[in-house]
Each structure stands twice: as structure tokens, then as C-alpha cells.
Motif scaffolding. Structure first.
Motif, mmCIF file in Angstrom:
data_model
loop_
_atom_site.group_PDB
_atom_site.id
_atom_site.type_symbol
_atom_site.label_atom_id
_atom_site.label_comp_id
_atom_site.label_asym_id
_atom_site.label_seq_id
_atom_site.Cartn_x
_atom_site.Cartn_y
_atom_site.Cartn_z
ATOM 1 N N VAL A 334 18.504 4.997 -35.651
ATOM 2 C CA VAL A 334 17.071 5.190 -35.916
ATOM 3 C C VAL A 334 16.259 4.806 -34.683
ATOM 4 O O VAL A 334 15.356 5.528 -34.258
ATOM 5 C CB VAL A 334 16.616 4.335 -37.117
ATOM 6 N N ARG A 335 16.613 3.673 -34.083
ATOM 7 C CA ARG A 335 15.896 3.248 -32.870
ATOM 8 C C ARG A 335 16.018 4.273 -31.758
ATOM 9 O O ARG A 335 15.045 4.595 -31.084
ATOM 10 C CB ARG A 335 16.487 1.932 -32.350
ATOM 11 N N GLU A 336 17.254 4.771 -31.582
ATOM 12 C CA GLU A 336 17.476 5.754 -30.523
ATOM 13 C C GLU A 336 16.572 6.967 -30.716
ATOM 14 O O GLU A 336 16.044 7.521 -29.775
ATOM 15 C CB GLU A 336 18.931 6.240 -30.578
ATOM 16 N N ASP A 337 16.430 7.374 -31.978
ATOM 17 C CA ASP A 337 15.629 8.565 -32.270
ATOM 18 C C ASP A 337 14.139 8.283 -32.078
ATOM 19 O O ASP A 337 13.409 9.097 -31.519
ATOM 20 C CB ASP A 337 15.917 9.021 -33.705
ATOM 21 N N LEU A 338 13.682 7.125 -32.549
ATOM 22 C CA LEU A 338 12.242 6.849 -32.526
ATOM 23 C C LEU A 338 11.754 6.365 -31.163
ATOM 24 O O LEU A 338 10.565 6.471 -30.857
ATOM 25 C CB LEU A 338 11.891 5.823 -33.602
ATOM 26 N N ASN A 339 12.673 5.866 -30.360
ATOM 27 C CA ASN A 339 12.299 5.310 -29.070
ATOM 28 C C ASN A 339 11.400 6.246 -28.267
ATOM 29 O O ASN A 339 10.351 5.847 -27.764
ATOM 30 C CB ASN A 339 13.582 5.005 -28.285
ATOM 31 N N ARG A 340 11.766 7.516 -28.207
ATOM 32 C CA ARG A 340 10.974 8.457 -27.403
ATOM 33 C C ARG A 340 9.915 9.177 -28.238
ATOM 34 O O ARG A 340 9.024 9.790 -27.697
ATOM 35 C CB ARG A 340 11.885 9.489 -26.723
ATOM 36 N N ARG A 341 10.044 9.131 -29.542
ATOM 37 C CA ARG A 341 9.151 9.945 -30.374
ATOM 38 C C ARG A 341 7.960 9.191 -30.944
ATOM 39 O O ARG A 341 6.917 9.779 -31.202
ATOM 40 C CB ARG A 341 9.943 10.464 -31.582
ATOM 41 N N ALA A 342 8.164 7.888 -31.211
ATOM 42 C CA ALA A 342 7.118 7.156 -31.923
ATOM 43 C C ALA A 342 6.078 6.627 -30.949
ATOM 44 O O ALA A 342 6.423 5.989 -29.939
ATOM 45 C CB ALA A 342 7.750 6.009 -32.704
ATOM 46 N N PRO A 343 4.793 6.850 -31.201
ATOM 47 C CA PRO A 343 3.754 6.252 -30.366
ATOM 48 C C PRO A 343 3.838 4.733 -30.444
ATOM 49 O O PRO A 343 4.165 4.179 -31.492
ATOM 50 C CB PRO A 343 2.447 6.733 -31.006
ATOM 51 N N ARG A 344 3.551 4.074 -29.325
ATOM 52 C CA ARG A 344 3.597 2.604 -29.293
ATOM 53 C C ARG A 344 2.177 2.071 -29.450
ATOM 54 O O ARG A 344 1.301 2.388 -28.645
ATOM 55 C CB ARG A 344 4.230 2.129 -27.997
ATOM 56 N N VAL A 345 1.983 1.314 -30.472
ATOM 57 C CA VAL A 345 0.646 0.831 -30.801
ATOM 58 C C VAL A 345 0.696 -0.682 -31.025
ATOM 59 O O VAL A 345 1.771 -1.288 -31.002
ATOM 60 C CB VAL A 345 0.111 1.533 -32.071
ATOM 61 N N MET A 346 -0.485 -1.264 -31.271
ATOM 62 C CA MET A 346 -0.512 -2.711 -31.476
ATOM 63 C C MET A 346 -0.953 -3.042 -32.897
ATOM 64 O O MET A 346 -1.897 -2.454 -33.426
ATOM 65 C CB MET A 346 -1.424 -3.372 -30.447
ATOM 66 N N ALA A 347 -0.225 -3.949 -33.493
ATOM 67 C CA ALA A 347 -0.538 -4.399 -34.847
ATOM 68 C C ALA A 347 -0.276 -5.895 -34.881
ATOM 69 O O ALA A 347 0.727 -6.362 -34.357
ATOM 70 C CB ALA A 347 0.354 -3.689 -35.861
ATOM 71 N N VAL A 348 -1.181 -6.638 -35.478
ATOM 72 C CA VAL A 348 -1.019 -8.089 -35.579
ATOM 73 C C VAL A 348 -0.683 -8.405 -37.033
ATOM 74 O O VAL A 348 -1.454 -8.123 -37.934
ATOM 75 C CB VAL A 348 -2.296 -8.817 -35.113
ATOM 76 N N LEU A 349 0.520 -8.924 -37.236
ATOM 77 C CA LEU A 349 1.001 -9.090 -38.609
ATOM 78 C C LEU A 349 0.490 -10.384 -39.256
ATOM 79 O O LEU A 349 0.209 -10.429 -40.445
ATOM 80 C CB LEU A 349 2.536 -9.057 -38.634
ATOM 81 N N ARG A 350 0.405 -11.458 -38.457
ATOM 82 C CA ARG A 350 -0.114 -12.747 -38.959
ATOM 83 C C ARG A 350 -1.221 -13.163 -38.004
ATOM 84 O O ARG A 350 -0.983 -13.864 -37.019
ATOM 85 C CB ARG A 350 1.011 -13.775 -39.002
ATOM 86 N N PRO A 351 -2.462 -12.739 -38.301
ATOM 87 C CA PRO A 351 -3.544 -12.834 -37.304
ATOM 88 C C PRO A 351 -4.037 -14.265 -37.046
ATOM 89 O O PRO A 351 -4.153 -15.075 -37.961
ATOM 90 C CB PRO A 351 -4.676 -12.003 -37.924
ATOM 91 N N LEU A 352 -4.345 -14.533 -35.784
ATOM 92 C CA LEU A 352 -5.000 -15.767 -35.354
ATOM 93 C C LEU A 352 -6.200 -15.340 -34.498
ATOM 94 O O LEU A 352 -6.053 -14.566 -33.545
ATOM 95 C CB LEU A 352 -4.023 -16.621 -34.525
ATOM 96 N N ARG A 353 -7.396 -15.833 -34.880
ATOM 97 C CA ARG A 353 -8.624 -15.410 -34.198
ATOM 98 C C ARG A 353 -8.710 -16.007 -32.789
ATOM 99 O O ARG A 353 -8.406 -17.181 -32.578
ATOM 100 C CB ARG A 353 -9.833 -15.846 -35.022
ATOM 101 N N VAL A 354 -9.132 -15.165 -31.838
ATOM 102 C CA VAL A 354 -9.350 -15.597 -30.457
ATOM 103 C C VAL A 354 -10.784 -15.212 -30.082
ATOM 104 O O VAL A 354 -11.174 -14.063 -30.269
ATOM 105 C CB VAL A 354 -8.362 -14.896 -29.499
#
Ligand code: ATP
Ligand code: MG
Length: 563
Positions: A334-354
């Protein structure tokens, strides 16, 4: 055209087919079938069989049928038929106009049974199931002939017709093949061909109260469809002599050849439909398509791609001996397939305010972020940056251990696609002591991409802009079972005791970059530094985004290969 691609290593089934083609068998045709019983949803083991059967047909310019083996009405449902068709199609295979049901052949199967009776090769037996077991003998002792074995043909024919007409109660009589009660192969000790069963069939309704057994219906169905190679799993090896006996004793034009291969077993999960049904019906998972299930529908919902599953099936190959494949190989595909296909974005799963104290309140900057450095064709996107941000709670430590290069008091890190920031002050909840906010400063001279801004620091963190980010729920998954081989549980033991209580962790208050707000159900992303995630096609909505973790980034399979 009938030569396999020479660059692909040839498995033992291809060897058999090549030999058959060389000998001019079957008019040089290759015709396979995938024969699911519609009593549950398909799982990754079935995917192996689907890829193999449809794959062989494609490779030899042949055909592959989809045939429902629906001879057991009490366990079968229309829901399963539809789900199976959807899964086969989703995997990328096409049966064209060749969708069949064993129940299509009920009339012919009945006629052939009368043929066996007339040729003295089948008889009606009145032994009770208990008596039949006693007469059957054991692996070390021969069986005993049934007292009904030598019924005259006319009496057998009369009784069989009356069985069909509904004159006898369920289980009171059966039709048996007359083969050999002393055979070392128990399957040949006069196996049952037909039983009386009053059950409504999903296609033939209440038309029949007599249903053929699998071992009889299967070879006949194969022959009627002109199947050349009937590929099945190893547990049918001992049934092959019966398969051949049925074909040899009926007036059929076609002689399919049964070939057995080892079924797929996958670590940390179960594959038997009976067990999977227990998990669904017992509420241990949320349905057949629960993203933790090894079902095709579960893997699809989780975000796996058909390409990755086909690649996996190709890599595991086909063999004659049973083994367990490490589930990390599937994850690797799955990683091999998604590596080139999936857009790389940012998500914060456990947020800490800055809060960036030196960044003007109300100012918003549009930064340029690359969508996938492995695949520049995927372009860039604009990313809003502002005074208040979120980073991951894990990316800050008040007392950083050695080699911790993330944020800590007085330390600097780079924010991906943005600036270098420094932690100036830690704000805590006065009651709990929990860190609630970091007061930081940013260095305006360090903007990513600016020629002069490229000052190096050790750590780079992902982040989102607090005012712009979209809220989301993220579901993290771990193995469904703790043990590598939960199927090893002793027979009768409660296999659900081995379920992993941490197989699902729900993070309700995540923040994802604003571009994901309208993400379509089923779309897939790499969340930078975390793994691959997909929009849940069932529960996600524009009002409440829900992401499933497909796989984490850490590739334990690739790591194990390097050792
Ligand atoms: P289960 O044991 O999970 O109930 P089954 O064999 O009864 O599965 P079927 O619907 O009869 O399920 O299977 C359809 C086809 O898929 C059969 O040809 C069977 O041999 C094959 N198959 C089933 N499980 C596997 C597996 N784990 N690996 C490879 N092929 C499989
Ligand atoms: Mg089966």
C-alpha cells in the motif's frame, strides 16, 4: 498468443497449463472461474484466488467466469451476492457476460443424478445421519455397505422422484454415489449427492426441497461452463478423486482439471468466513466493512487501493504448501502504491496551540507547498500562515531527552514550508500542570524557499494555522488480533479472546489544513510524518470530516528485509 509473459516467473499452475497447451488439450483454450459461496463477504484470501483465476485467463488470452456456488440455501443471502460482485469489480476484474450460479444448473444436476441412478451408480439411502457416520468407518478402518446399497434401479428412481416431489421429511433420505465403502479415501465411501432440505433459495425460491452437495455440483458446473482448469485451495485435494469420478460417469463433453494451491493466511487476523461473521454478528467490529477487517470491503473503506492488493497477490505467488504471510507485506504494498500518488499534506492529530508573539495579529501569509516531492507533476498549493498555529503535542517536551530535535524551551525548529520558530515560554493549566500553549517567536528571515531563508536547524515539524484549519476526526488502527496466528487457537476456544483491545483509537479533535475541508470520500493523503490516511466513505461529511489511517509511515516489512 498462448505463451505466458517470459519476464514473469512461472508458477506450478502455469507449468500445468503450458503442458496442457503443448499437448493440445481443450482445443488450446484456457477457461477458469472464481466460485464464491454467497455466505459472507470476500476477504483478502479470496482476492488471491480472484487475481489468480482472472490473471491466468488474461495471461493466456482466455476467459474467467464468476460463478456463485449457491447450493446451500440456508446460509446464503442476496446481500452477499451483490457485495461479492462489487468487490470483484473494484479489484479490477471483469466477468463480462459470464455471471453464473450453480442454481442455474439445478435441473441439469437433477437429470444427471437420475442418469447415475439408471446406470447403477447412485442409490437412495435411508440410514440416519448417525448410522451413516457409523457405517462410514474411519481413516484406519474400512466402512460397511449400507443395507440400502443394492436397491434395484427402479426403486431408487421412484424414491428419488418422490424425494423431489416432497413426499419425505428433511434428512430422512439421501441420494448417494455408489463407489467404494472400503476406499482409503473417505470422500469415496459412497458420498452423499443430494439431501432433502426445505429452505427458501435466494433464486429458486421454494421450487426445490432437494439440494445437491458441493462435491457433486462443483464438477458438473465446471463441465457445463467448459472450464478447463478448476483452480481451488489445498483442502480439496482429497476431493479430487470424487471430482474426477463424477465427470467420468456423466455424459459430459468437457473434462475440467482440478488444481489445488495453498490458501492465503495472513498474520494478526482471521480469514474464515465463519469467524468473520462471528465478529460482525457479535458486535466486535462495526460491520463487514469495518476498516479493521481483512475483507475487501473493509480494506476498501480503510483506503487500500486495488492496485496495492493486486501487487500483493502477485508478490506472494502461488505454492503447494500452506504458510502465513506477514501482514506487513500487504501494508508495504500500500505504501509503495501511495508514495507517488497521494498528495502530502499536514494534519495535527493531537493539537497544541502555538502563538507567535512577533507575528502581526490579523496578518495572513500564503506560503507555497509542494504536493509530492516524489512526483513534481502533482504541483503545489497555497498554505495560510498566521500568528496562531497548532503543532503536535508530541513535538514539544519541556525536558527533552538526548537526541530530541523537536521543540523545547529555548530551542528552534523549522515549520515545514514556513519559518524557523523558537520556543520562548510555556503556558500551563494552573490546576493540572498540563501544557496548554507555547509562546514562540518566528525568524522572518527564514522563509522556506527564499534563497536567503535557508538557515538549517535539526528538526522540522508539521503544523496548521489555527484560524484556517478544518476540524476532523481521525481513526487510528492497529492489528485486529494480538497474536501473529490467532487461527492457532485450539478448536472450540473462544477466538475473540485474542482480539486487540487497541485496534481502534479515535482522535476526535484533530486539525487538518484547510484544503482538505472538501475532500471527497475515498480520497487518500499522506499526512506528513504520520502515514497515509483516507476520507471515510461512510461516516465522513462536509460537516464532519472523518479520516481512516490506512498505514503508518514506518515500514516494518522493508526494515525486516534489510536485516
Ligand atoms: P472460508 O474458508 O473463508 O469460509 P471458503 O473457501 O468457504 O472460505 P468460498 O466462497 O467457497 O469460501 O471461496 C471461493 C474461492 O476462494 C474458492 O475457490 C476458495 O478456494 C478460494 N479461497 C477461499 N479462501 C481462500 C484463501 N484464504 N486463499 C486463497 N483462496 C481462497
Ligand atoms: Mg468453500
Amino acid at each position: 498468443m498462448n505463451t505466458p509473459n517470459p519476464t514473469v516467473s512461472v508458477n506450478f499452475i502455469q507449468n500445468i497449463i503450458n503442458e496442457d497447451l503443448k499437448n493440445g488439450k481443450n482445443d488450446s483454450r484456457v477457461h477458469t472461474r472464481f466460485p464464491p459461496e454467497p455466505n459472507g463477504y470476500l476477504h483478502i484470501g479470496h482476492a488471491k484466488s480472484i487475481c489468480l483465476n482472472f490473471g491466468l485467463a488474461a495471461e493466456y488470452n482466455g476467459k474467467c467466469n464468476l460463478r456463485f456456488d449457491d447450493t446451500n440455501p440456508s446460509k446464503e443471502e442476496v446481500e452477499y451476492v451483490e457485495a461479492i460482485k462489487e468487490d470483484v469489480r473494484w479489484l479490477g476484474f471483469d466477468w463480462e457476460d459470464r455471471l453464473f450460479y450453480a442454481s442455474d444448473y439445478f435441473d441439469q444436476l437433477y437429470e444427471f443424478a437420475e442418469h447415475l441412478i439408471k446406470t447403477g451408480l447412485a442409490y437412495v439411502c435411508d440410514l440416519s445421519p448417525q448410522e451413516m457416520r457409523t457405517y462410514r468407518g474411519t481413516l484406519t478402518e474400512p466402512g460397511k455397505d449400507s443395507p440400502y446399497r443394492n436397491r434395484p434401479v427402479a426403486e431408487n428412481l421412484d424414491l428419488f422422484r418422490r424425494m423431489r416431489a416432497g413426499e419425505f421429511s428433511d434428512g430422512s433420505r439421501v441420494l448417494r454415489a455408489k463407489i467404494d465403502m472400503a476406499s482409503p479415501n473417505l470422500n469415496l465411501r459412497d458420498p452423499v449427492l443430494y439431501r432433502i432440505l426445505r429452505a427458501t433459495h435466494h433464486r429458486t425460491g421454494d421450487q426445490w426441497c432437494l439440494y445437491p452437495m458441493y462435491d457433486y455440483a462443483h464438477p458438473v458446473s465446471d463441465a457445463l461452463e467448459n472450464i478447463t482448469h478448476s483452480v481451488c485451495t489445498l483442502e480439496f485435494e482429497d476431493h479430487r478423486p470424487l471430482y474426477d469420478w463424477v465427470l467420468a460417469n456423466l455424459p459430459l463433453m468437457s473434462r475440467p482439471r482440478q488444481i489445488e494451491f495453498a490458501r492465503l493466511n495472513l498474520s494478526h487476523t482471521v480469514m474464515s468466513k465463519r469467524k468473520l461473521r462471528t465478529l460482525v454478528e457479535g458486535g466486535y467490529v462495526q460491520g463487514w466493512d469495518d476498516p479493521r477487517m481483512p475483507t475487501i470491503s473493509g480494506l476498501r473503506r480503510r483506503g487500500y487501493t486495488p492496485e496495492a492488493i493486486r501487487d500483493f497477490c502477485e508478490r506472494i505467488g502461488v505454492a503447494k504448501n500452506n504458510s502465513i504471510v506477514d501482514i506487513s507485506l500487504l501494508e508495504h504494498c500500500v505504501r509503495e502504491d501511495l508514495n507517488r500518488r497521494a498528495p502530502r499534506v499536514m494534519a495535527v492529530l493531537r493539537p497544541l496551540r502555538v502563538v507567535l508573539e512577533n507575528y502581526p495579529a490579523g496578518q495572513v501569509e500564503e506560503l507555497v507547498a509542494e504536493n509530492n516531492p516524489e512526483n513534481p507533476g502533482m504541483g503545489t498549493r497555497a498554505l495560510p500562515f498566521s500568528r496562531e498555529l497548532y503543532i503536535e503535542q508530541d513535538d514539544f517536551r519541556e525536558d527533552p531527552p538526548k537526541k530530541y530535535f523537536r521543540l523545547a524551551p529555548g530551542r528552534e525548529v523549522r515549520l515545514k514550508h514556513a519559518y524557523i520558530i523558537r520556543c520562548e515560554q510555556v503556558i500551563k493549566d494552573p490546576e493540572t500542570g498540563e501544557v496548554t500553549e507555547l509562546r514562540c517567536t518566528y525568524d522572518p528571515a527564514t522563509r522556506s524557499g527564499d534563497p536567503a531563508g535557508d538557515r538549517k536547524v535539526k528538526g522540522t515539524l508539521h503544523w496548521v494555522s489555527a484560524a484556517h484549519a478544518a476540524p476532523a476526526q481521525v481513526r487510528l488502527y492497529a492489528h485486529l488480533f494480538r497474536a501473529e496466528n490467532p487461527a492457532d487457537e485450539p478448536e472450540g476456544a473462544d477466538f475473540t479472546a485474542g482480539l486487540n483491545p487497541e485496534s481502534l483509537v479515535v482522535l476526535p479533535a484533530c486539525r487538518v489544513e484547510p484544503g482538505l475541508a472538501g475532500a471527497a470520500p475515498g480520497s487518500r493523503y499522506q499526512f506528513l510524518r504520520q502515514g497515509y490516511f483516507g476520507v471515510d466513505p461512510v461516516d465522513s461529511s462536509p460537516a464532519e470530516l472523518v479520516f481512516n489511517q490506512i498505514v503508518p509511515l514506518r515500514d516494518s516489512w522493508a526494515k525486516a528485509q534489510k536485516k
